[in-house]
Write a protein that holds these residues in place. Sequence first.
Motif, short mmCIF file in Angstrom:
data_model
loop_
_atom_site.label_atom_id
_atom_site.label_comp_id
_atom_site.label_asym_id
_atom_site.label_seq_id
_atom_site.Cartn_x
_atom_site.Cartn_y
_atom_site.Cartn_z
N UNK A 94 26.27 47.37 46.02
CA UNK A 94 27.71 47.63 46.08
C UNK A 94 28.26 48.31 44.86
N UNK A 95 29.53 48.01 44.63
CA UNK A 95 30.34 48.73 43.64
C UNK A 95 30.95 47.75 42.66
N UNK A 96 30.81 48.05 41.38
CA UNK A 96 31.43 47.25 40.32
C UNK A 96 32.45 48.11 39.59
N UNK A 97 33.59 47.49 39.26
CA UNK A 97 34.67 48.22 38.59
C UNK A 97 35.00 47.59 37.27
N UNK A 98 35.01 48.42 36.23
CA UNK A 98 35.61 48.01 34.96
C UNK A 98 37.12 47.94 35.13
N UNK A 99 37.76 47.11 34.32
CA UNK A 99 39.22 47.16 34.26
C UNK A 99 39.63 48.54 33.76
N UNK A 100 40.62 49.13 34.44
CA UNK A 100 41.07 50.47 34.07
C UNK A 100 40.49 51.57 34.91
N UNK A 101 39.57 51.24 35.82
CA UNK A 101 38.96 52.24 36.69
C UNK A 101 39.48 52.10 38.12
N UNK A 102 39.32 53.14 38.90
CA UNK A 102 39.72 53.12 40.30
C UNK A 102 38.72 53.90 41.14
N UNK A 162 12.17 43.45 40.97
CA UNK A 162 12.92 42.33 41.53
C UNK A 162 14.27 42.16 40.87
N UNK A 163 14.63 43.09 40.00
CA UNK A 163 15.93 43.06 39.36
C UNK A 163 16.91 44.01 40.05
N UNK A 164 17.97 44.35 39.35
CA UNK A 164 18.97 45.28 39.87
C UNK A 164 19.18 46.40 38.87
N UNK A 165 19.56 47.54 39.37
CA UNK A 165 19.87 48.68 38.52
C UNK A 165 21.32 49.08 38.75
N UNK A 166 21.96 49.55 37.69
CA UNK A 166 23.33 50.01 37.82
C UNK A 166 23.42 51.46 37.35
N UNK A 167 24.29 52.20 38.00
CA UNK A 167 24.49 53.60 37.65
C UNK A 167 25.97 53.84 37.43
N UNK A 168 26.36 54.19 36.20
CA UNK A 168 27.75 54.48 35.89
C UNK A 168 28.13 55.84 36.48
N UNK A 226 41.57 55.16 30.95
CA UNK A 226 41.14 55.23 29.55
C UNK A 226 39.66 55.56 29.51
N UNK A 227 39.20 56.28 28.48
CA UNK A 227 37.77 56.56 28.35
C UNK A 227 36.98 55.25 28.26
N UNK A 228 35.80 55.26 28.82
CA UNK A 228 34.94 54.09 28.74
C UNK A 228 35.08 53.14 29.90
N UNK A 229 36.03 53.38 30.80
CA UNK A 229 36.16 52.58 32.02
C UNK A 229 35.39 53.30 33.13
N UNK A 230 34.53 52.57 33.81
CA UNK A 230 33.65 53.20 34.79
C UNK A 230 33.64 52.42 36.11
N UNK A 231 33.21 53.13 37.13
CA UNK A 231 32.80 52.54 38.40
C UNK A 231 31.28 52.63 38.43
#
Length: 249
Positions: free
Chosen positions: A188-196, A226-232, A211-216
Amino acid sequence: MPAVPPSRLALLGGGFSTDEDGLLDEWMLGHARTDRPKVGFLPTASGDAPAYIERFLAAFRARPDCEPSVLPLFRRELGGDELRTYLLAQDVVYVGGGNTANLLAVWRTHGVDRLLREAYDRGTLLCGISAGANCWAEGSHTDSFGPLTFLPDGLGLLPGSVCPHYDSEPGRRPSYRAAVARGALPAGWALDDGAGALFTEGRLTETVARAPGAFVYRVEPDGVTGGAQERALPCRLLPGGLDARGSRP
């Protein structure tokens, strides 16, 4: 007969309840189907907290580009036909934060879940922050039960899962990644505060930040360890947002 607008969802990592600049709300309103949309606020997840409602009304009544209103359910005023008429008349349904599990239970009791699906299919923009972002997916990462955990439940309008507050609440990132890695939640999708994030017909079509540094992030099982990977994902900085030094241009 006019064409039906595409089905759209916006996940907000901020808005009137957390940010003074109103940038994420302004961005969201720009994707409504009219220039001056009717915006219905559902504060269900907070138990229809009066202070939360007043904060919404104060913020959106000050805007000339929308017509705000509120749908309370804990002291419900509308009958079945009136409830349907109200929700289908909204150009935007904005869901506030709070308890995701309680929100889903109350909506189902009142039939709001079915009406939101109908509104979505008719082109109403659905959006929200925190629990109001979680609720649209097939599952979410939540503190509805106290400690952070997974909730394999939601309206399922957005395929996969959602995790809000990815950068701001201790434990969010490792706990969500662990849930996705072991299959307790779908990718799924994870959101930093400040991102949309905007989804059109269930597909991600835009990511922004105030603001810079906020990502989806896209979070998936890595298929190897067996772990998870995230892609900004790259996020367009909204006009008027903070620069890299934390000040406004």
